[in-house]
Enzyme design. Structure first.
Site, PDB file in Angstrom:
ATOM      1  N   ASP A  58     -39.485   2.076 -27.929  1.00  0.00           N
ATOM      2  CA  ASP A  58     -38.120   1.749 -27.526  1.00  0.00           C
ATOM      3  C   ASP A  58     -38.013   1.799 -26.002  1.00  0.00           C
ATOM      4  O   ASP A  58     -38.600   2.664 -25.362  1.00  0.00           O
ATOM      5  CB  ASP A  58     -37.142   2.752 -28.144  1.00  0.00           C
ATOM      6  CG  ASP A  58     -35.718   2.261 -28.153  1.00  0.00           C
ATOM      7  OD1 ASP A  58     -35.482   1.109 -27.724  1.00  0.00           O
ATOM      8  OD2 ASP A  58     -34.821   3.012 -28.587  1.00  0.00           O
ATOM      9  N   HIS A  66     -34.581  -9.078 -32.460  1.00  0.00           N
ATOM     10  CA  HIS A  66     -33.807  -8.043 -31.776  1.00  0.00           C
ATOM     11  C   HIS A  66     -34.041  -8.103 -30.278  1.00  0.00           C
ATOM     12  O   HIS A  66     -33.100  -8.006 -29.477  1.00  0.00           O
ATOM     13  CB  HIS A  66     -34.205  -6.672 -32.331  1.00  0.00           C
ATOM     14  CG  HIS A  66     -33.583  -5.513 -31.626  1.00  0.00           C
ATOM     15  ND1 HIS A  66     -32.255  -5.194 -31.753  1.00  0.00           N
ATOM     16  CD2 HIS A  66     -34.113  -4.585 -30.776  1.00  0.00           C
ATOM     17  CE1 HIS A  66     -31.983  -4.113 -31.018  1.00  0.00           C
ATOM     18  NE2 HIS A  66     -33.089  -3.732 -30.412  1.00  0.00           N
TER      19      HIS A  66
END
Length: 320
Positions: free
Chosen positions: A156, A229
């Protein structure tokens, strides 16, 4: 220095650009009604540096820090002569079954350190000082998960800006000179359906995220394919200029209660950039083609704050 870039020599921001830590606490509170509660809140946040030093000196290698964010309604209650140009409440976004909810929050305390006990101790002192002037709305303890992965198994924050671009993306400049050195921040708590996510093949997960799972390599995406995403979180303006934000997301969870999540926190120089990212995720780009990660992740909170420079924050202290 680019036009509108804030001046480091005269304005000191809060610890917006602090590196990813091993531990974090995200504390959101509302200020109770009454002038005395607002006054007490102003006293505490104006002296947050003193509380950080009181805990941080015990282990300087722990790199303890705390960013204080102020919500739109709280800013009005603090009776300041002016306000940050883009500060506004978080607007909910609804598209089909996926909703970016808007939840209460007057103050955000983003606490970071290399040690969980230092985060804990600072939060304890903050709440002791605030006492009955606030109500705790949300409290999340985040942790670094292996090589900066979320609980979905992917790295992330790969697209975070670095170097000079970090400040240019996250710190307000001369375009709002009175609040230069500040930053807009949006927080959302996402809960994951881990069982359903793990039921997908790795290839399918990678198509949804837009990166390989093992080595974090960006995937090539055909022009006619539904956006990933990663692609939906890329914001380009009408002039073809890409706009970044600074993320400091952290995983959290309680396996005994079946709770697995990601706490999203994004700092931005321009609030509209984060808002556009969220519209892409929840509404889709094009409309209807929402972020498929939302089929497995549910936003349970959503709040916007402004993180003022240290000078402005300290200036909120009530006069005698």
């Amino acid at each position: 220095m680019d036009e509108g870039t804030w001046n480091r020599t005269t304005i000191e921001p809060q610890s917006v650009e602090a590196p990813l830590s091993n531990c974090a606490i995200f504390l959101v509170v509302t200020i109770r009604p009454g002038d005395e509660a607002a006054r007490r809140a102003r006293e505490v946040i104006a002296d947050i540096g003193g509380l950080v030093r009181a805990v941080g000196f015990r282990d300087l290698s722990g790199h303890l820090s705390c960013n204080v964010g102020i919500g739109s309604a709280a800013w009005d209650r603090f009776e300041q002569p002016s306000r940050p140009e883009q500060l506004r409440p978080f607007a909910p976004i609804t598209s089909g079954t996926h909703i970016a909810v808007s939840t209460p929050g007057d103050l955000l305390f983003h606490i970071r350190a290399e040690r969980a006990d230092m985060c804990f101790e600072l939060e304890r002192l903050i709440l002791d000082k605030l006492d009955s002037s606030v109500t705790v709305i949300d409290e999340v303890q985040g942790f670094r998960y292996f090589d900066a992965r979320d609980l979905l198994g992917f790295v992330d924050g790969t697209e975070n800006p670095t170097g000079a671009a970090m400040a240019e993306s996250s710190i307000v400049g001369d375009e709002d000179a009175e609040f230069a050195g500040g930053s807009y921040v949006v927080v959302q708590k996402y809960l994951h359906d881990i069982a359903a996510w793990n039921g997908l093949s790795t290839e399918r997960q990678e198509q949804i995220i837009g990166r390989t799972k093992a080595d974090n390599v960006e995937l090539d995406q055909p022009d006619d394919a539904r956006k990933s995403h990663k692609s939906l979180n890329t914001v380009v303006d009408a002039n073809g200029v890409e706009h970044d934000i600074l993320r400091d997301n952290m995983p959290f969870g309680r396996p005994g209660r079946g709770e697995f999540g990601t706490y999203f926190i994004g700092y931005a120089r321009e609030l509209w950039v984060i808002e556009q990212m969220l519209r892409h995720m929840f509404v889709g780009d094009p409309v209807g083609e929402y972020d498929r990660i939302l089929d497995f992740s549910t936003a349970t909170t959503g709040t916007t704050f402004f993180v003022p420079s240290l000078e402005v924050l300290e200036g909120l202290a009530p006069s005698d």
